[in-house]
Design a protein around this motif. Sequence first.
Motif, mmCIF file in Angstrom:
data_model
loop_
_atom_site.group_PDB
_atom_site.id
_atom_site.type_symbol
_atom_site.label_atom_id
_atom_site.label_comp_id
_atom_site.label_asym_id
_atom_site.label_seq_id
_atom_site.Cartn_x
_atom_site.Cartn_y
_atom_site.Cartn_z
ATOM 1 N N GLY A 247 0.818 -1.211 0.000
ATOM 2 C CA GLY A 247 0.000 0.000 0.000
ATOM 3 C C GLY A 247 0.850 1.257 0.000
ATOM 4 O O GLY A 247 0.532 2.241 -0.684
ATOM 5 N N VAL A 248 1.943 1.226 0.747
ATOM 6 C CA VAL A 248 2.871 2.368 0.757
ATOM 7 C C VAL A 248 3.486 2.521 -0.629
ATOM 8 O O VAL A 248 3.544 3.619 -1.189
ATOM 9 C CB VAL A 248 3.961 2.184 1.828
ATOM 10 C CG1 VAL A 248 4.991 3.309 1.747
ATOM 11 C CG2 VAL A 248 3.353 2.120 3.225
ATOM 12 N N TRP A 249 3.929 1.398 -1.212
ATOM 13 C CA TRP A 249 4.528 1.425 -2.548
ATOM 14 C C TRP A 249 3.541 1.974 -3.580
ATOM 15 O O TRP A 249 3.893 2.806 -4.404
ATOM 16 C CB TRP A 249 5.010 0.032 -2.944
ATOM 17 C CG TRP A 249 5.557 -0.019 -4.342
ATOM 18 C CD1 TRP A 249 4.994 -0.595 -5.426
ATOM 19 C CD2 TRP A 249 6.783 0.568 -4.795
ATOM 20 N NE1 TRP A 249 5.779 -0.416 -6.524
ATOM 21 C CE2 TRP A 249 6.887 0.306 -6.169
ATOM 22 C CE3 TRP A 249 7.797 1.289 -4.178
ATOM 23 C CZ2 TRP A 249 7.974 0.730 -6.927
ATOM 24 C CZ3 TRP A 249 8.877 1.718 -4.943
ATOM 25 C CH2 TRP A 249 8.956 1.435 -6.294
ATOM 26 N N GLN A 250 2.309 1.512 -3.526
ATOM 27 C CA GLN A 250 1.313 1.971 -4.496
ATOM 28 C C GLN A 250 1.102 3.476 -4.407
ATOM 29 O O GLN A 250 0.926 4.144 -5.418
ATOM 30 C CB GLN A 250 -0.006 1.225 -4.303
ATOM 31 C CG GLN A 250 -0.964 1.425 -5.450
ATOM 32 C CD GLN A 250 -0.350 1.069 -6.807
ATOM 33 O OE1 GLN A 250 0.271 0.019 -6.968
ATOM 34 N NE2 GLN A 250 -0.501 1.936 -7.788
ATOM 35 N N GLY A 251 1.120 4.004 -3.197
ATOM 36 C CA GLY A 251 1.006 5.458 -3.032
ATOM 37 C C GLY A 251 2.152 6.199 -3.699
ATOM 38 O O GLY A 251 1.955 7.244 -4.316
ATOM 39 N N TRP B 122 4.688 9.078 -8.406
ATOM 40 C CA TRP B 122 5.816 9.000 -9.343
ATOM 41 C C TRP B 122 5.667 7.736 -10.178
ATOM 42 O O TRP B 122 6.255 6.694 -9.870
ATOM 43 C CB TRP B 122 7.144 8.978 -8.590
ATOM 44 C CG TRP B 122 7.453 10.245 -7.879
ATOM 45 C CD1 TRP B 122 7.899 11.420 -8.417
ATOM 46 C CD2 TRP B 122 7.319 10.478 -6.469
ATOM 47 N NE1 TRP B 122 8.052 12.361 -7.436
ATOM 48 C CE2 TRP B 122 7.703 11.813 -6.232
ATOM 49 C CE3 TRP B 122 6.911 9.697 -5.394
ATOM 50 C CZ2 TRP B 122 7.690 12.369 -4.960
ATOM 51 C CZ3 TRP B 122 6.903 10.245 -4.127
ATOM 52 C CH2 TRP B 122 7.292 11.568 -3.921
ATOM 53 N N PRO B 123 4.910 7.778 -11.263
ATOM 54 C CA PRO B 123 4.677 6.582 -12.077
ATOM 55 C C PRO B 123 5.951 5.899 -12.578
ATOM 56 O O PRO B 123 5.950 4.685 -12.812
ATOM 57 C CB PRO B 123 3.839 7.106 -13.245
ATOM 58 C CG PRO B 123 3.159 8.323 -12.694
ATOM 59 C CD PRO B 123 4.147 8.934 -11.736
ATOM 60 N N ALA B 124 7.027 6.626 -12.714
ATOM 61 C CA ALA B 124 8.283 6.029 -13.186
ATOM 62 C C ALA B 124 8.837 4.998 -12.206
ATOM 63 O O ALA B 124 9.702 4.198 -12.570
ATOM 64 C CB ALA B 124 9.315 7.120 -13.439
ATOM 65 N N LEU B 125 8.335 4.972 -10.980
ATOM 66 C CA LEU B 125 8.753 3.957 -10.012
ATOM 67 C C LEU B 125 8.136 2.592 -10.325
ATOM 68 O O LEU B 125 8.679 1.553 -9.939
ATOM 69 C CB LEU B 125 8.343 4.364 -8.591
ATOM 70 C CG LEU B 125 9.023 5.590 -7.996
ATOM 71 C CD1 LEU B 125 8.370 5.945 -6.663
ATOM 72 C CD2 LEU B 125 10.512 5.360 -7.821
ATOM 73 N N GLY B 126 7.019 2.575 -11.004
ATOM 74 C CA GLY B 126 6.251 1.360 -11.253
ATOM 75 C C GLY B 126 7.036 0.172 -11.773
ATOM 76 O O GLY B 126 6.882 -0.941 -11.258
ATOM 77 N N PRO B 127 7.894 0.341 -12.778
ATOM 78 C CA PRO B 127 8.612 -0.803 -13.328
ATOM 79 C C PRO B 127 9.542 -1.515 -12.338
ATOM 80 O O PRO B 127 9.948 -2.638 -12.572
ATOM 81 C CB PRO B 127 9.424 -0.200 -14.483
ATOM 82 C CG PRO B 127 8.659 1.017 -14.875
ATOM 83 C CD PRO B 127 8.078 1.547 -13.591
ATOM 84 N N TYR B 128 9.852 -0.888 -11.231
ATOM 85 C CA TYR B 128 10.751 -1.485 -10.249
ATOM 86 C C TYR B 128 10.037 -2.450 -9.302
ATOM 87 O O TYR B 128 10.684 -3.164 -8.538
ATOM 88 C CB TYR B 128 11.459 -0.395 -9.436
ATOM 89 C CG TYR B 128 12.433 0.399 -10.268
ATOM 90 C CD1 TYR B 128 13.742 -0.018 -10.413
ATOM 91 C CD2 TYR B 128 12.032 1.544 -10.937
ATOM 92 C CE1 TYR B 128 14.636 0.693 -11.198
ATOM 93 C CE2 TYR B 128 12.909 2.267 -11.719
ATOM 94 C CZ TYR B 128 14.215 1.834 -11.844
ATOM 95 O OH TYR B 128 15.093 2.531 -12.630
ATOM 96 N N ALA B 129 8.728 -2.489 -9.325
ATOM 97 C CA ALA B 129 7.947 -3.258 -8.352
ATOM 98 C C ALA B 129 8.343 -4.730 -8.278
ATOM 99 O O ALA B 129 8.384 -5.311 -7.194
ATOM 100 C CB ALA B 129 6.460 -3.129 -8.648
#
Length: 79
Positions: A30-34, A39-46
């Motif tokens: 949930g913290v990560w999703q926030g 910052w959508p550019a963080l998404g690929p690192y999930a």
Amino acid sequence: MAVTVRLFARLREIAGADELARPTADSVAGVWQGLVTEWPALGPYADSLSCAVNAQYARMTTAVRDGDEVAFLPPVSGG
């Protein structure tokens, strides 16, 4: 109610800060999703992140409480 989020390496560069205060979520995910929302550019690192809660390695499903420190660490290579 908030958690402290620590970001390392490329994640820090994307967000422009190494430490952020964010609202408490139910879990690390949930913290990560926030963060990804902001910052959508963080998404690929999930799929390749390591996570920690209060300096202990954790899973995305780990519960988070008010005052916790949540850290996200991308894979790092070096020589």
